[in-house]
Design a protein around this motif. Structure first.
Motif, PDB file in Angstrom:
ATOM      1  N   ARG A 144       0.809  -1.168   0.111  1.00  0.00           N
ATOM      2  CA  ARG A 144      -0.324   0.116   0.064  1.00  0.00           C
ATOM      3  C   ARG A 144       0.907   1.135   0.495  1.00  0.00           C
ATOM      4  O   ARG A 144       0.507   2.180  -1.157  1.00  0.00           O
ATOM      5  N   TRP A 145       1.736   1.293   0.532  1.00  0.00           N
ATOM      6  CA  TRP A 145       2.611   2.041   0.933  1.00  0.00           C
ATOM      7  C   TRP A 145       3.553   3.062  -0.760  1.00  0.00           C
ATOM      8  O   TRP A 145       3.716   3.574  -1.276  1.00  0.00           O
ATOM      9  N   ARG A 146       4.394   1.466  -0.845  1.00  0.00           N
ATOM     10  CA  ARG A 146       4.655   1.357  -2.467  1.00  0.00           C
ATOM     11  C   ARG A 146       3.615   1.943  -3.086  1.00  0.00           C
ATOM     12  O   ARG A 146       4.619   2.690  -4.277  1.00  0.00           O
ATOM     13  N   ASP A 147       2.739   1.645  -3.398  1.00  0.00           N
ATOM     14  CA  ASP A 147       1.440   2.066  -4.455  1.00  0.00           C
ATOM     15  C   ASP A 147       1.284   3.748  -4.532  1.00  0.00           C
ATOM     16  O   ASP A 147       1.415   4.556  -4.852  1.00  0.00           O
ATOM     17  N   THR A 148       1.489   4.009  -3.240  1.00  0.00           N
ATOM     18  CA  THR A 148       0.916   5.363  -2.867  1.00  0.00           C
ATOM     19  C   THR A 148       1.997   6.183  -2.863  1.00  0.00           C
ATOM     20  O   THR A 148       1.529   7.868  -3.287  1.00  0.00           O
ATOM     21  N   LEU A 149       3.276   6.334  -2.328  1.00  0.00           N
ATOM     22  CA  LEU A 149       4.296   7.272  -2.986  1.00  0.00           C
ATOM     23  C   LEU A 149       4.952   6.701  -3.859  1.00  0.00           C
ATOM     24  O   LEU A 149       5.387   8.626  -4.616  1.00  0.00           O
TER      25      LEU A 149
ATOM     26  N   ILE B 230      17.465  17.930   8.366  1.00  0.00           N
ATOM     27  CA  ILE B 230      17.262  16.633   8.478  1.00  0.00           C
ATOM     28  C   ILE B 230      15.962  16.348   8.074  1.00  0.00           C
ATOM     29  O   ILE B 230      15.891  15.812   6.575  1.00  0.00           O
ATOM     30  N   VAL B 231      14.890  17.087   8.543  1.00  0.00           N
ATOM     31  CA  VAL B 231      13.404  17.298   8.315  1.00  0.00           C
ATOM     32  C   VAL B 231      12.887  17.816   7.020  1.00  0.00           C
ATOM     33  O   VAL B 231      12.975  19.228   7.426  1.00  0.00           O
ATOM     34  N   GLU B 232      12.381  16.942   5.990  1.00  0.00           N
ATOM     35  CA  GLU B 232      11.488  18.572   4.974  1.00  0.00           C
ATOM     36  C   GLU B 232      10.086  18.282   5.383  1.00  0.00           C
ATOM     37  O   GLU B 232       9.693  19.227   5.868  1.00  0.00           O
ATOM     38  N   ASP B 233       9.675  17.199   5.114  1.00  0.00           N
ATOM     39  CA  ASP B 233       8.018  17.694   5.524  1.00  0.00           C
ATOM     40  C   ASP B 233       7.445  16.653   6.035  1.00  0.00           C
ATOM     41  O   ASP B 233       8.296  15.413   5.889  1.00  0.00           O
ATOM     42  N   VAL B 234       5.707  16.609   6.763  1.00  0.00           N
ATOM     43  CA  VAL B 234       6.018  15.691   7.641  1.00  0.00           C
ATOM     44  C   VAL B 234       3.842  16.203   7.667  1.00  0.00           C
ATOM     45  O   VAL B 234       3.475  16.586   7.873  1.00  0.00           O
ATOM     46  N   ILE B 235       3.695  14.424   7.095  1.00  0.00           N
ATOM     47  CA  ILE B 235       2.151  13.731   7.722  1.00  0.00           C
ATOM     48  C   ILE B 235       1.449  13.751   8.265  1.00  0.00           C
ATOM     49  O   ILE B 235       1.953  12.557   8.062  1.00  0.00           O
ATOM     50  N   LEU B 236       0.418  14.447   8.611  1.00  0.00           N
ATOM     51  CA  LEU B 236      -0.039  12.969  10.082  1.00  0.00           C
ATOM     52  C   LEU B 236      -1.501  13.366   9.520  1.00  0.00           C
ATOM     53  O   LEU B 236      -2.166  14.171   9.389  1.00  0.00           O
ATOM     54  N   LEU B 237      -2.226  12.148   9.436  1.00  0.00           N
ATOM     55  CA  LEU B 237      -3.394  11.427   9.494  1.00  0.00           C
ATOM     56  C   LEU B 237      -4.140  10.376  10.432  1.00  0.00           C
ATOM     57  O   LEU B 237      -3.607   9.885  10.830  1.00  0.00           O
ATOM     58  N   GLY B 238      -5.117  11.501  10.918  1.00  0.00           N
ATOM     59  CA  GLY B 238      -5.952  11.026  12.015  1.00  0.00           C
ATOM     60  C   GLY B 238      -4.450  10.596  13.495  1.00  0.00           C
ATOM     61  O   GLY B 238      -4.731   9.066  13.702  1.00  0.00           O
ATOM     62  N   CYS B 239      -3.929  11.762  13.243  1.00  0.00           N
ATOM     63  CA  CYS B 239      -3.074  11.065  14.720  1.00  0.00           C
ATOM     64  C   CYS B 239      -3.987  11.207  15.971  1.00  0.00           C
ATOM     65  O   CYS B 239      -4.205  12.160  16.273  1.00  0.00           O
ATOM     66  N   PRO B 240      -3.314  10.337  16.763  1.00  0.00           N
ATOM     67  CA  PRO B 240      -3.814  10.068  18.380  1.00  0.00           C
ATOM     68  C   PRO B 240      -2.938  10.471  19.176  1.00  0.00           C
ATOM     69  O   PRO B 240      -2.326   9.822  19.918  1.00  0.00           O
ATOM     70  N   CYS B 241      -3.055  11.938  19.448  1.00  0.00           N
ATOM     71  CA  CYS B 241      -1.531  12.683  20.460  1.00  0.00           C
ATOM     72  C   CYS B 241      -2.473  14.062  19.948  1.00  0.00           C
ATOM     73  O   CYS B 241      -3.490  14.484  20.014  1.00  0.00           O
ATOM     74  N   SER B 242      -1.686  14.582  21.342  1.00  0.00           N
ATOM     75  CA  SER B 242      -2.460  15.929  22.303  1.00  0.00           C
ATOM     76  C   SER B 242      -2.512  16.711  21.065  1.00  0.00           C
ATOM     77  O   SER B 242      -1.773  17.053  19.834  1.00  0.00           O
ATOM     78  N   SER B 243      -3.296  17.822  21.224  1.00  0.00           N
ATOM     79  CA  SER B 243      -3.854  19.027  19.950  1.00  0.00           C
ATOM     80  C   SER B 243      -3.051  20.652  20.699  1.00  0.00           C
ATOM     81  O   SER B 243      -2.608  21.750  20.575  1.00  0.00           O
ATOM     82  N   ASN B 244      -2.172  20.274  21.445  1.00  0.00           N
ATOM     83  CA  ASN B 244      -1.775  20.792  22.170  1.00  0.00           C
ATOM     84  C   ASN B 244      -1.120  22.082  21.936  1.00  0.00           C
ATOM     85  O   ASN B 244       0.641  22.225  21.221  1.00  0.00           O
ATOM     86  N   GLN B 245      -1.128  23.144  21.571  1.00  0.00           N
ATOM     87  CA  GLN B 245       0.338  24.693  21.318  1.00  0.00           C
ATOM     88  C   GLN B 245       1.162  24.410  21.115  1.00  0.00           C
ATOM     89  O   GLN B 245       2.395  24.829  19.951  1.00  0.00           O
TER      90      GLN B 245
ATOM     91  N   SER C  56     -10.915   4.129   7.924  1.00  0.00           N
ATOM     92  CA  SER C  56     -10.527   4.540   6.600  1.00  0.00           C
ATOM     93  C   SER C  56      -9.331   5.152   5.668  1.00  0.00           C
ATOM     94  O   SER C  56      -9.297   5.153   4.832  1.00  0.00           O
ATOM     95  N   TYR C  57      -9.202   6.003   6.871  1.00  0.00           N
ATOM     96  CA  TYR C  57      -7.030   6.077   6.627  1.00  0.00           C
ATOM     97  C   TYR C  57      -6.073   5.206   5.646  1.00  0.00           C
ATOM     98  O   TYR C  57      -5.832   5.165   4.940  1.00  0.00           O
ATOM     99  N   ASP C  58      -7.051   3.662   6.258  1.00  0.00           N
ATOM    100  CA  ASP C  58      -5.836   2.971   5.508  1.00  0.00           C
ATOM    101  C   ASP C  58      -6.292   2.600   4.634  1.00  0.00           C
ATOM    102  O   ASP C  58      -5.539   2.531   3.465  1.00  0.00           O
ATOM    103  N   GLU C  59      -8.175   2.451   3.978  1.00  0.00           N
ATOM    104  CA  GLU C  59      -8.350   2.411   2.539  1.00  0.00           C
ATOM    105  C   GLU C  59      -7.870   2.856   1.875  1.00  0.00           C
ATOM    106  O   GLU C  59      -8.037   2.662   0.615  1.00  0.00           O
ATOM    107  N   LYS C  60      -8.139   4.526   2.310  1.00  0.00           N
ATOM    108  CA  LYS C  60      -8.326   5.434   1.172  1.00  0.00           C
ATOM    109  C   LYS C  60      -6.328   5.753   1.141  1.00  0.00           C
ATOM    110  O   LYS C  60      -7.331   7.583   0.945  1.00  0.00           O
ATOM    111  N   LEU C  61      -5.874   5.866   1.701  1.00  0.00           N
ATOM    112  CA  LEU C  61      -4.566   6.485   1.830  1.00  0.00           C
ATOM    113  C   LEU C  61      -3.674   6.787   0.619  1.00  0.00           C
ATOM    114  O   LEU C  61      -3.381   8.555   0.368  1.00  0.00           O
ATOM    115  N   GLU C  62      -4.128   6.186  -0.121  1.00  0.00           N
ATOM    116  CA  GLU C  62      -3.549   6.859  -1.875  1.00  0.00           C
ATOM    117  C   GLU C  62      -4.520   8.357  -2.568  1.00  0.00           C
ATOM    118  O   GLU C  62      -3.399   9.085  -2.462  1.00  0.00           O
TER     119      GLU C  62
END
Length: 558
Positions: free
Chosen positions: A282-287, A461-476, A539-545
């Motif tokens: 799935r990651w191969r097809d998507t990326l 080191i890090v260029e871009d970061v894409i977080l989808l449906g992230c189960p973490c705090s939204s603390n500013q 749906s995050y997994d199913e519609k990843l691409e």
């Protein structure tokens, strides 16, 4: 045709440029470095890094005397158009525009010994200013990498011929030369491991101050190229955790394509349904659809735990009584806001037992895996190249804690304290705080003498970061801290109808604020409402691409 190749033999030398042309190029770079009107392309640590880069670039362009007159441009958002127009008509062609971009790329490889992610963000600004497709530059970028490979091959060939001619020399000298040839051969191994070779005309002559071969055959050249693509050419696949974090038994990078590029892209899944191979495919097809010239990886981490989580989440979501119970319960109560989120009906609390154990375990393991990922990036296992990170659900949580660890270490570097706590760790919930403190304590006691623990900056080191449906705090404060270690885009993809996060995260963390459900109100963070694409967490997994394509459209336009 912008797809035509550029002859690198004539492209990367500054000797044939007039003083006026060199001044104009430096002016364009200064304006782009000083441009702060695009939050998604914010250059972190701008005051120190941009000044250092600009000063050295002026030296590369042989304009040391112009530094004082042009440096004020770094501190203002100035339109670079007048400087570009001053270059003259010959710079309007696509081949000359490519030359401008490649000069910057070549300079940073020679000067810094690697490809800083902040330089790639700068090049994105340049390509956007030139009104050319980003894919156009990626082809030339990969062409440049291929020229290094060819130069290494020629350097090895020349070394062998020289050894053959002087085979009658004394034995000690002979073995010294064989050793030198082995070094060149080792560097060649780095680049011949499947390097993508675009169908472009490639010149192997003059690059900057001399030929590619001369630069590569030098000690500095061999070291630069060897580290650019990762140790022994293995990239991330050659990485092994330097320490075993408590509870982490599986942490392996899988290369998805045979190609090697100037950018690394890593995808991390949040759960598994049909096994590791399905996730890799799935990651191969998507990326590969979005990054055809990049080096692509996925991270296999704690697959047994993620399989249990995937099964548990699916049972929870598909439980016939969930939707009905939620709907009827909300009709019968006047609770709103935080109270409504935490005071769930007892029948729903009974349902939580379906996945309470795998969810809690995955939350803890994701946090620890994030620290391990930070270790891998700081060790430059991927080489001295920019890396872009994608993750959904628990995979996004891994990345979030990786960025927090990078931020903590950057703060330690700036303060001269190798174990300075970050704001992120101070704002943890009680259960997470104990886990993180235990992890940091393990790092201190078992790895204090490790070279990797030496203070070093982690910016670039890090260029871009894409977080989808992230189960973490939204603390500013926490998101502000991680924003500074991302040179390019930091994306929060959320879904307001995600009942898994609404119930499980809020119930387990006793917190109403969760990133995967709403906007993160922090400068430089892009928010994408994905509710129309993903009706729920599964749906995050199913519609990843489809999701990745949607989020990356902003870059495609540029």
């Amino acid at each position: 045709d912008w797809r035509c190749g550029v002859d690198l033999e004539k492209t990367l030398s500054v000797k044939d440029l007039s003083v006026k042309e060199r001044k104009s190029i430096v002016g364009v770079v200064a304006c782009l470095l000083g441009s702060k009107d695009e939050p998604e392309l914010l250059l972190v640590n701008i005051d120190s890094w941009e000044n250092d880069f600009f000063t050295k670039f002026c030296g590369f362009m042989e304009l040391q005397k112009q530094i004082d007159s042009l440096s004020p441009l770094l501190h203002h958002s100035t339109d670079p158009t007048p400087f570009f127009d001053a270059l003259g008509d010959r710079w309007v062609s696509d081949s000359m525009k490519a030359r401008l971009a490649l000069l910057i790329l070549h300079f940073t490889i020679m000067d810094a010994g690697g490809y800083d992610s902040r330089v790639r963000v700068l090049l994105k600004r340049l390509i956007s200013f030139l009104k050319l497709p980003w894919s156009w530059f990626c082809i030339h970028e990969n062409n440049y990498a291929h020229s290094l490979k060819k130069a290494m091959e020629e350097a090895e060939k020349r070394q062998k011929e020289e050894l053959k001619k002087k085979s009658n020399e004394s034995r000690p000298k002979r073995w010294l030369k064989i050793g030198a040839a082995a070094v060149v051969g080792g560097g060649l191994l780095v680049l011949t491991g499947g390097l993508a070779a675009p169908a472009l005309g490639i010149g192997l002559g003059v690059i900057g101050f001399g030929s590619v071969g001369a630069f590569v055959a030098s000690g500095a050249g061999i070291a630069t190229i060897s580290t650019l693509f990762g140790a022994a050419g293995a990239g991330l696949t050659g990485y092994r955790m330097r320490k075993r974090l408590d509870g982490i038994t599986e942490f392996v990078f899988c290369k998805l394509e045979n190609d090697t590029g100037m950018q690394v892209v890593l995808g991390i899944s949040g759960w598994l349904t049909d096994g590791v191979e399905d996730s890799e495919n799935r990651w191969r097809d998507t990326l590969s659809a979005q990054f055809p010239l990049s080096e692509l990886y996925s991270l296999n981490w704690e697959s047994k735990c993620l399989l249990e989580l995937g099964s548990g989440v699916r049972k929870f979501v598909l439980h016939k009584s969930v939707t009905t119970t939620i709907s009827e319960s909300l009709k019968m109560t006047l609770l709103t806001g935080v109270v409504a989120a935490l005071a769930w009906p007892l029948v729903l609390l009974d349902l939580s037992s379906v996945i309470d154990n795998p969810w809690g375990i995955a939350m803890s393991k994701a946090q620890k895996a994030g620290v391990a990922l930070a270790d891998a990036l700081i060790a430059r296992s991927h080489g001295n190249r920019p890396i872009t990170l994608f993750g959904f659900s628990m995979g996004a949580r891994v990345i979030f804690y990786c960025l927090e660890e990078l931020s903590r270490r950057q703060t330690a570097f700036e303060n001269g304290d190798s174990h300075c706590p970050s704001e992120a760790s101070q704002s943890e919930s009680k259960s997470e705080q104990k886990s993180e403190n235990d992890s940091l304590l393990t790092t201190k006691t078992t790895n204090g003498d490790n070279k990797q623990d030496e203070l070093q900056s982690v910016l670039g080191i890090v260029e871009d970061v894409i977080l989808l449906g992230c189960p973490c705090s939204s603390n500013q404060n926490r998101w502000t801290a991680i924003r500074r270690v991302v040179a390019g885009r930091l994306v929060n993809g959320y879904c307001q109808t995600d009942w898994v996060l609404k119930f499980l995260y809020r119930a387990s963390e006793a917190s109403y604020a969760v990133a995967g459900l709403d906007v993160i109100d922090v400068p430089g963070v892009e928010n994408f409402d994905l509710s129309e694409f993903v009706p729920g967490h599964l749906s995050y997994d199913e519609k990843l691409e489809e999701l990745v394509q949607h989020v990356m459209l902003i870059n495609c336009d540029k």
